[in-house]
Design a protein around this motif. Structure first.
Motif, short mmCIF file in Angstrom:
data_model
loop_
_atom_site.label_atom_id
_atom_site.label_comp_id
_atom_site.label_asym_id
_atom_site.label_seq_id
_atom_site.Cartn_x
_atom_site.Cartn_y
_atom_site.Cartn_z
N PHE A 33 0.82 -1.21 0.00
CA PHE A 33 0.00 0.00 0.00
C PHE A 33 0.86 1.26 0.00
CE2 PHE A 33 -2.80 -3.06 2.45
CZ PHE A 33 -3.52 -3.42 1.33
N GLY A 34 2.15 1.09 -0.24
CA GLY A 34 3.05 2.23 -0.32
C GLY A 34 4.27 2.05 0.57
N THR A 35 5.35 2.75 0.22
CA THR A 35 6.59 2.77 0.99
C THR A 35 6.96 4.22 1.27
OG1 THR A 35 7.97 2.77 -0.98
CG2 THR A 35 7.34 0.62 -0.09
N VAL B 100 0.92 6.33 -2.42
CA VAL B 100 0.63 5.64 -1.18
C VAL B 100 -0.87 5.53 -0.99
CG1 VAL B 100 0.88 5.68 1.32
CG2 VAL B 100 2.78 6.44 -0.13
N ILE B 101 -1.36 4.32 -0.76
CA ILE B 101 -2.77 4.09 -0.49
C ILE B 101 -3.02 4.35 1.00
CG2 ILE B 101 -4.64 2.38 -0.51
CD1 ILE B 101 -3.13 0.97 -2.77
N THR B 102 -4.01 5.12 1.31
CA THR B 102 -4.28 5.46 2.71
C THR B 102 -5.64 4.99 3.19
OG1 THR B 102 -5.15 7.63 2.06
CG2 THR B 102 -2.80 7.49 2.59
N HIS B 103 -6.39 4.29 2.34
CA HIS B 103 -7.71 3.85 2.76
C HIS B 103 -8.02 2.48 2.15
CE1 HIS B 103 -11.90 4.05 4.02
NE2 HIS B 103 -12.27 3.75 2.79
N LEU C 211 -4.34 -3.70 10.31
CA LEU C 211 -3.85 -2.43 10.83
C LEU C 211 -4.33 -1.27 9.95
CD1 LEU C 211 -0.17 -3.53 11.47
CD2 LEU C 211 -1.81 -2.93 13.26
N PRO C 212 -4.49 -0.09 10.53
CA PRO C 212 -4.72 1.08 9.68
C PRO C 212 -3.53 1.30 8.75
CG PRO C 212 -5.15 1.57 12.00
CD PRO C 212 -4.49 0.23 11.96
N ILE C 213 -3.78 1.90 7.60
CA ILE C 213 -2.68 2.15 6.65
C ILE C 213 -2.46 3.64 6.41
CG2 ILE C 213 -2.95 -0.08 5.53
CD1 ILE C 213 -4.51 1.29 3.32
N LYS C 214 -3.16 4.46 7.16
CA LYS C 214 -2.98 5.91 7.03
C LYS C 214 -2.02 6.40 8.11
CE LYS C 214 -5.62 10.24 6.72
NZ LYS C 214 -6.98 10.85 6.82
#
Length: 607
Positions: A267-269, A275-278, A337-340
């Motif tokens: 979902f991103g580095t 970067v994916i945040t949702h 886990l949240p990704i934001k």
């Protein structure tokens, strides 16, 4: 993660015939999993005495199976004589009936389930001594709705409480409609003290996982033991999900819904602009607790589809650690886990070989175009191999540009063994402290176990890449400002613990389960050296971790905030050409214990 390794350091001569791809990307192949090892194999033996007289060689397997369930030879012989050898269901019903009638003849042996109390709930009679907590009652709602009568009538059913535990459990499973094979395999695997909940959990997991008969010996229609007109199986999920998870047969490439992304950045580095945040998690995956599972990305076809289906249909996040450090490590992570608002560990680690190992830069030839190392393995190249390479280069004279065939040979060995330049025409394997640095561990982390260099490589080769894991876990710092309670399964050398510590997240209570004594010593040493103030509880075997023990730990400190782990990759890794059997493999099938334990923790906490 557990170990897949050779004894000692690998020699160039000894392992020339191993078909290892020199580049990780080449491991994505159409590899058909081999036939799996069955959970139980019944050894046919000659049975002496009365049972032997009626159960000859043709039915010795059948006799052995029922002996394994705890029935006497005399009863088995009697049941086979009355029902014939072919109808195993009828034989089992007869055996259960005999056992109950024996109890009826001995009223002094009856316990709290009395004959004059026919309205007493079935659940209490069957497994009251096994279920020790309220959460088990909620899990067993579906188990308690069976009729109180079977072949012996309601009075017979009421005396089942005085049967031995294994016969009570077998009777309960039979009333729920499970077959002889399923019930006996579950009791064999989970042990005689397992509760009904644990047995049904195992059977449900086995049914969902049977891509190639993962748990049972042969594929054939299984007739339920209909001890009465109605029976109920425990519902793990709703009907639609249950049917989907019971798919039979090997997953083909077309069936495999999960594809490895390219580039492998999840979902991103930290250095990636996209970067994916949702994301939307399935309802069953929503905590508590948070969970985080890791394994090799380049697994056989269908493996990640199965892992995802078991872990509540959460989409895996595939990440290559080359976006975090100077070594590739392609891994899949399933988590809720949240990704934001993720953030990386600082300072950022070096991301090229020359930056990470500056002393090699002087000797690095122009024709060696590597900027990253391949995945760090549990074995290293030998001195004999590096000496042979040196002699081959020296035969080319003083030229800085050896012939193409020599360059190819040298580069193949460099990629295979992660060799680095330490002098003119001289290559060497990485030192343990260099591997520790590349993987994000503190210097001399693995020396704390007092183990050999070979074992240090072995432990490091199976560990997390700390910077990658810390990036994913960084969201917990804001959620748990006062610290975290963690259940760490397959802990290895404590990659998750180190990541949380480096993030500044206080470790309040950690239950760490790890089979290797050396690895446990490493984690204990690190715990003491970093002056951790929390509690560290070490356990050796995930298979011995049951609901009662988990409830005991959770009641003492209020539950787990995070369940983290990476089950053994032995039968998944591309470097294993001997037993790459997927989740059917002896070691990698321990994934189902991760799911089992996580499911129990979620049930306790949801209550």
């Amino acid at each position: 993660m557990d170990f897949y390794t050779f004894d000692g350091n690998a020699s160039g001569d000894d392992y020339e015939d191993i078909d290892w791809d020199t580049d990780d990307e080449l491991e994505i192949q159409n590899i058909t999993p081999s036939s799996c090892a069955t959970l139980t194999t019944l050894n046919a033996q000659t049975i002496n005495g009365e049972a032997s007289s009626s159960a000859g060689p043709s039915n010795s397997d059948l006799v052995q199976k029922f002996l394994g369930m705890g029935f006497s030879k005399q009863l088995i012989a009697k049941a086979i004589k009355e029902n014939g050898e072919s109808n195993t269901n009828s034989i089992l019903e007869s055996l259960l009936t005999y056992s109950v009638l024996e109890v009826e003849d001995s009223p002094d042996e009856l316990n709290s389930c009395h004959l004059n109390s026919p309205q007493q709930p079935q659940q209490e009679c069957v497994d009251n001594d096994q279920l020790s907590s309220d959460y088990n009652e909620s899990l067993c709602d579906d188990l308690s709705e069976s009729d109180s009568s079977w072949s012996g009538g309601s009075e017979v059913a009421d005396v089942t409480s005085s049967l031995p535990k294994h016969e009570k459990a077998l009777l309960s499973l039979a009333k729920m409609g499970y077959s002889i094979e399923e019930a006996s395999a579950a009791m064999e695997r989970c042990g005689p003290q397992a509760s009904i909940v644990e047995l049904t959990d195992f059977i449900c997991a086995a049914q969902m996982a049977k891509m190639e008969d993962v748990f049972f010996e042969e594929e054939k229609p299984k007739l339920p033991l209909r001890l009465n007109g109605d029976f109920k199986k425990r519902k793990l999920y709703d009907l639609d999900i249950w049917k989907r998870k019971k798919r039979k047969g090997i997953l083909t490439e077309e069936d495999d819904a999960i594809r490895l992304p390219n580039p492998m950045i999840g979902f991103g580095t930290p250095t990636d602009a996209h970067v994916i945040t949702h994301r939307i998690l399935p309802d069953a995956a929503v905590g508590p607790p948070y969970f985080y599972y890791e394994n090799v990305a380049l697994a056989p076809k269908g493996v990640w589809d199965t892992i995802s289906r078991f872990l509540y249909d959460v989409e895996p996040e595939f990440v290559d650690s080359k976006y975090f450090c100077a070594a590739a490590r392609k891994r899949g992570y399933v988590h809720n886990l949240p990704i934001k608002n993720r953030f990386p560990l600082l300072p950022l680690p070096p991301r090229t070989v020359n930056d990470a190992l500056p002393l090699t830069k002087r000797w690095w030839p122009e024709w060696d175009k590597r900027t990253k190392l391949n995945c760090l393995q549990t074995v290293i190249g030998s001195a004999r191999l590096t000496d042979r390479i040196r002699k081959e280069l020296e035969r080319c004279g003083d030229t800085d540009n050896p012939p193409p065939h020599v360059q190819k040979y040298v580069m193949d060995q460099c990629r295979k063994w992660n060799l680095v330049w330490v002098g003119k025409n001289k290559l060497a394997p990485l030192e343990p402290d260099e591997v520790e640095m590349l993987l994000g561990f503190p210097r001399n982390h693995t020396r704390g176990g007092g183990i050999s260099r070979t074992d240090r490589y072995k432990s490091l080769g199976n560990s997390f890449q700390v910077d990658t894991v810390a990036y994913h876990l960084s969201v917990l710092k804001e959620l748990f400002p006062n610290g975290i309670n963690m259940l760490s399964l397959f802990s290895g050398i404590g990659g998750a613990e180190v990541a949380l510590h480096r993030l500044g997240i206080k470790l309040k209570n950690v239950v760490s389960v790890e089979i290797s004594g050396a690895n446990r010593d490493i984690v204990r040493s690190w715990w003491e050296q970093t002056n951790q103030k929390g509690n560290l509880i070490h356990l050796a075997d995930v298979q011995q971790l049951n609901g009662d023990r988990l409830e005991q730990y959770m009641s003492s400190f209020g539950g787990f905030d995070l369940v983290v782990g990476g089950s053994p990759c032995n039968n998944l890794a591309g470097s294993n050409r001997v037993s790459r059997d997927g989740l059917e493999g002896e070691q990698s099938s321990l994934f189902y214990d991760y799911f089992r334990i996580l499911d129990i923790v979620k049930c306790i906490m949801n209550k």
